[in-house]
Write a protein that holds these residues in place. Structure first.
Motif, PDB file in Angstrom:
ATOM      1  N   THR A   1       0.843  -1.090  -0.114  1.00 25.30           N
ATOM      2  CA  THR A   1      -0.053  -0.148  -0.016  1.00 25.30           C
ATOM      3  C   THR A   1       0.928   1.439   0.144  1.00 25.30           C
ATOM      4  OG1 THR A   1      -1.620  -1.027   1.322  1.00 25.30           O
ATOM      5  CG2 THR A   1      -1.965   1.252   1.275  1.00 25.30           C
ATOM      6  N   VAL A   2       0.546   2.183  -0.920  1.00 27.75           N
ATOM      7  CA  VAL A   2       1.209   3.427  -0.859  1.00 27.75           C
ATOM      8  C   VAL A   2       0.674   4.356  -0.078  1.00 27.75           C
ATOM      9  CG1 VAL A   2       2.033   5.355  -2.444  1.00 27.75           C
ATOM     10  CG2 VAL A   2       2.105   3.008  -3.240  1.00 27.75           C
ATOM     11  N   ASN A   3       1.372   5.043   0.872  1.00 21.14           N
ATOM     12  CA  ASN A   3       0.735   6.094   1.717  1.00 21.14           C
ATOM     13  C   ASN A   3       0.729   7.401   0.999  1.00 21.14           C
ATOM     14  OD1 ASN A   3       0.653   4.276   3.775  1.00 21.14           O
ATOM     15  ND2 ASN A   3       2.987   4.823   4.499  1.00 21.14           N
ATOM     16  N   HIS A   4      -0.137   8.347   1.424  1.00 24.66           N
ATOM     17  CA  HIS A   4      -0.344   9.578   0.964  1.00 24.66           C
ATOM     18  C   HIS A   4       0.834  10.431   1.342  1.00 24.66           C
ATOM     19  CE1 HIS A   4      -1.982  11.475   4.717  1.00 24.66           C
ATOM     20  NE2 HIS A   4      -2.550  10.391   4.806  1.00 24.66           N
ATOM     21  N   THR A   5       0.689  11.498   0.842  1.00 24.36           N
ATOM     22  CA  THR A   5       1.848  12.730   1.219  1.00 24.36           C
ATOM     23  C   THR A   5       1.273  13.148   2.472  1.00 24.36           C
ATOM     24  OG1 THR A   5       2.119  13.336  -1.122  1.00 24.36           O
ATOM     25  CG2 THR A   5       2.876  14.746   0.644  1.00 24.36           C
ATOM     26  N   PRO A   6       2.148  13.068   3.528  1.00 23.06           N
ATOM     27  CA  PRO A   6       1.821  13.802   4.812  1.00 23.06           C
ATOM     28  C   PRO A   6       1.540  15.201   4.727  1.00 23.06           C
ATOM     29  CG  PRO A   6       4.000  12.605   4.849  1.00 23.06           C
ATOM     30  CD  PRO A   6       3.733  12.668   3.424  1.00 23.06           C
ATOM     31  N   GLY A   7       0.769  15.354   5.691  1.00 23.92           N
ATOM     32  CA  GLY A   7       0.334  16.981   6.054  1.00 23.92           C
ATOM     33  C   GLY A   7       1.140  17.576   6.970  1.00 23.92           C
ATOM     34  N   PRO A   8       0.793  18.917   6.970  1.00 26.33           N
ATOM     35  CA  PRO A   8      -0.269  19.551   6.730  1.00 26.33           C
ATOM     36  C   PRO A   8      -0.441  19.809   5.277  1.00 26.33           C
ATOM     37  CG  PRO A   8       0.958  21.098   7.816  1.00 26.33           C
ATOM     38  CD  PRO A   8       1.672  19.727   7.752  1.00 26.33           C
ATOM     39  N   TRP A   9      -1.734  19.977   4.775  1.00 29.31           N
ATOM     40  CA  TRP A   9      -1.863  20.459   3.274  1.00 29.31           C
ATOM     41  C   TRP A   9      -2.599  21.884   3.403  1.00 29.31           C
ATOM     42  CZ3 TRP A   9      -4.287  15.738   0.407  1.00 29.31           C
ATOM     43  CH2 TRP A   9      -3.364  14.870   0.303  1.00 29.31           C
ATOM     44  N   GLY A  10      -2.437  22.695   2.421  1.00 26.71           N
ATOM     45  CA  GLY A  10      -2.786  24.028   2.587  1.00 26.71           C
ATOM     46  C   GLY A  10      -2.985  24.528   1.001  1.00 26.71           C
ATOM     47  N   THR A  11      -3.964  25.504   1.100  1.00 27.29           N
ATOM     48  CA  THR A  11      -4.346  26.248  -0.357  1.00 27.29           C
ATOM     49  C   THR A  11      -3.545  27.396  -0.559  1.00 27.29           C
ATOM     50  OG1 THR A  11      -6.073  27.442   0.899  1.00 27.29           O
ATOM     51  CG2 THR A  11      -6.729  25.336  -0.037  1.00 27.29           C
ATOM     52  N   TYR A  12      -3.266  27.762  -1.928  1.00 26.65           N
ATOM     53  CA  TYR A  12      -2.387  28.784  -2.118  1.00 26.65           C
ATOM     54  C   TYR A  12      -2.856  29.278  -3.542  1.00 26.65           C
ATOM     55  CZ  TYR A  12       0.744  25.868  -4.812  1.00 26.65           C
ATOM     56  OH  TYR A  12       0.985  24.797  -6.016  1.00 26.65           O
ATOM     57  N   ASP A  13      -2.572  30.539  -3.711  1.00 23.77           N
ATOM     58  CA  ASP A  13      -3.004  31.161  -5.148  1.00 23.77           C
ATOM     59  C   ASP A  13      -1.753  30.818  -6.051  1.00 23.77           C
ATOM     60  OD1 ASP A  13      -2.787  32.736  -7.489  1.00 23.77           O
ATOM     61  OD2 ASP A  13      -3.882  34.279  -6.205  1.00 23.77           O
ATOM     62  N   PRO A  14      -1.892  29.892  -6.986  1.00 25.22           N
ATOM     63  CA  PRO A  14      -0.873  29.453  -8.042  1.00 25.22           C
ATOM     64  C   PRO A  14      -0.320  30.592  -8.974  1.00 25.22           C
ATOM     65  CG  PRO A  14      -2.916  28.827  -9.013  1.00 25.22           C
ATOM     66  CD  PRO A  14      -3.320  29.636  -7.708  1.00 25.22           C
ATOM     67  N   GLU A  15      -0.987  31.850  -8.923  1.00 21.64           N
ATOM     68  CA  GLU A  15      -0.177  32.822  -9.552  1.00 21.64           C
ATOM     69  C   GLU A  15       0.626  33.648  -8.978  1.00 21.64           C
ATOM     70  OE1 GLU A  15      -3.121  35.213 -11.875  1.00 21.64           O
ATOM     71  OE2 GLU A  15      -4.319  33.396 -12.645  1.00 21.64           O
ATOM     72  N   THR A  16       0.356  33.822  -7.431  1.00 23.12           N
ATOM     73  CA  THR A  16       1.316  34.646  -6.825  1.00 23.12           C
ATOM     74  C   THR A  16       2.158  33.771  -5.867  1.00 23.12           C
ATOM     75  OG1 THR A  16      -0.324  34.942  -5.101  1.00 23.12           O
ATOM     76  CG2 THR A  16      -0.262  36.614  -6.753  1.00 23.12           C
ATOM     77  N   GLY A  17       1.543  32.545  -5.542  1.00 27.24           N
ATOM     78  CA  GLY A  17       2.094  31.755  -4.637  1.00 27.24           C
ATOM     79  C   GLY A  17       1.926  31.959  -3.234  1.00 27.24           C
ATOM     80  N   GLU A  18       1.012  33.000  -2.999  1.00 26.98           N
ATOM     81  CA  GLU A  18       0.421  33.443  -1.551  1.00 26.98           C
ATOM     82  C   GLU A  18      -0.552  32.493  -0.968  1.00 26.98           C
ATOM     83  OE1 GLU A  18      -1.979  37.153   0.320  1.00 26.98           O
ATOM     84  OE2 GLU A  18      -1.422  37.157  -1.712  1.00 26.98           O
ATOM     85  N   HIS A  19       0.054  32.065   0.325  1.00 28.77           N
ATOM     86  CA  HIS A  19      -0.703  31.090   1.042  1.00 28.77           C
ATOM     87  C   HIS A  19      -2.080  31.781   1.525  1.00 28.77           C
ATOM     88  CE1 HIS A  19      -2.172  28.090   3.742  1.00 28.77           C
ATOM     89  NE2 HIS A  19      -1.668  29.103   4.939  1.00 28.77           N
ATOM     90  N   LYS A  20      -3.322  31.294   0.861  1.00 32.21           N
ATOM     91  CA  LYS A  20      -4.611  32.082   0.962  1.00 32.21           C
ATOM     92  C   LYS A  20      -5.540  30.953   1.402  1.00 32.21           C
ATOM     93  CE  LYS A  20      -5.451  35.426  -1.493  1.00 32.21           C
ATOM     94  NZ  LYS A  20      -5.786  36.363  -2.589  1.00 32.21           N
ATOM     95  N   ASP A  21      -6.451  31.145   2.266  1.00 36.32           N
ATOM     96  CA  ASP A  21      -7.504  29.993   2.667  1.00 36.32           C
ATOM     97  C   ASP A  21      -8.635  30.197   1.367  1.00 36.32           C
ATOM     98  OD1 ASP A  21      -9.164  28.288   3.841  1.00 36.32           O
ATOM     99  OD2 ASP A  21     -10.534  29.836   4.496  1.00 36.32           O
ATOM    100  N   GLY A  22      -8.803  29.046   0.775  1.00 34.58           N
ATOM    101  CA  GLY A  22      -9.929  29.079  -0.278  1.00 34.58           C
ATOM    102  C   GLY A  22      -9.341  29.219  -1.583  1.00 34.58           C
ATOM    103  N   GLU A  23      -7.932  29.326  -1.685  1.00 37.03           N
ATOM    104  CA  GLU A  23      -7.491  29.324  -3.056  1.00 37.03           C
ATOM    105  C   GLU A  23      -7.660  27.926  -3.836  1.00 37.03           C
ATOM    106  OE1 GLU A  23      -6.729  31.944  -5.045  1.00 37.03           O
ATOM    107  OE2 GLU A  23      -7.342  33.309  -3.602  1.00 37.03           O
ATOM    108  N   LEU A  24      -7.119  27.845  -5.067  1.00 35.72           N
ATOM    109  CA  LEU A  24      -7.436  26.652  -5.760  1.00 35.72           C
ATOM    110  C   LEU A  24      -6.318  25.783  -5.898  1.00 35.72           C
ATOM    111  CD1 LEU A  24      -9.479  28.023  -8.584  1.00 35.72           C
ATOM    112  CD2 LEU A  24     -10.385  27.425  -6.396  1.00 35.72           C
ATOM    113  N   SER A  25      -5.169  25.927  -5.555  1.00 32.03           N
ATOM    114  CA  SER A  25      -3.980  24.805  -5.637  1.00 32.03           C
ATOM    115  C   SER A  25      -3.843  24.444  -4.185  1.00 32.03           C
ATOM    116  CB  SER A  25      -2.954  25.821  -5.989  1.00 32.03           C
ATOM    117  OG  SER A  25      -3.227  25.934  -7.596  1.00 32.03           O
ATOM    118  N   ILE A  26      -3.510  23.184  -3.932  1.00 30.46           N
ATOM    119  CA  ILE A  26      -3.136  22.473  -2.592  1.00 30.46           C
ATOM    120  C   ILE A  26      -1.851  22.048  -2.623  1.00 30.46           C
ATOM    121  CG2 ILE A  26      -3.953  20.531  -1.229  1.00 30.46           C
ATOM    122  CD1 ILE A  26      -6.498  21.804  -3.808  1.00 30.46           C
ATOM    123  N   GLY A  27      -1.091  22.496  -1.642  1.00 29.31           N
ATOM    124  CA  GLY A  27       0.284  22.000  -1.585  1.00 29.31           C
ATOM    125  C   GLY A  27       0.624  21.661  -0.142  1.00 29.31           C
TER     126      GLY A  27
END
Length: 110
Positions: A1-27
């Motif tokens: 079984t392959v494990n998922h990438t450990p967290g924490p995960w968060g959202t960010y703006d892919p154009e600016t790289g700014e960490h913002k709640d509710g943006e569309l990219s997850i890192g």
């Protein structure tokens, strides 16, 4: 079984790289734009729905951790473990729903 990438995960703006709640990219990490991208949510019908999808995906590691903690506490019947697990669950739900830091709607475990 392959494990998922450990967290924490968060959202960010892919154009600016700014960490913002509710943006569309997850890192990964406390600054998700610095780590590897997990995924990017495209608006299917509207932008707000895509933001909600991104928040839910970003909360996945915390939701899994909370569910495992509740399962362990339930199986051992330890009330203080269940209380701590319940708190983890509330925080994960808050993250998924975009309510981080707002405790007014939380339920408590007695």
């Amino acid at each position: 079984t392959v494990n998922h990438t450990p967290g924490p995960w968060g959202t960010y703006d892919p154009e600016t790289g700014e960490h913002k709640d509710g943006e569309l990219s997850i890192g990964v990490g406390n600054d998700p734009s610095d780590g590897p991208a997990i995924c990017h949510c495209e608006p299917l019908s509207n932008y707000e729905q895509a933001q909600a999808n991104a928040r839910l995906i970003a909360a996945a590691p915390e939701l899994l951790e909370a569910l495992k903690a509740i399962k362990e506490a339930y199986c051992t019947s330890e009330k203080n473990l269940l209380g701590m697990a319940w708190a983890k669950l509330n925080r994960a739900i808050d993250k998924a729903e975009g309510n981080a830091g707002d405790e007014s709607h939380r339920t408590t475990y007695d």
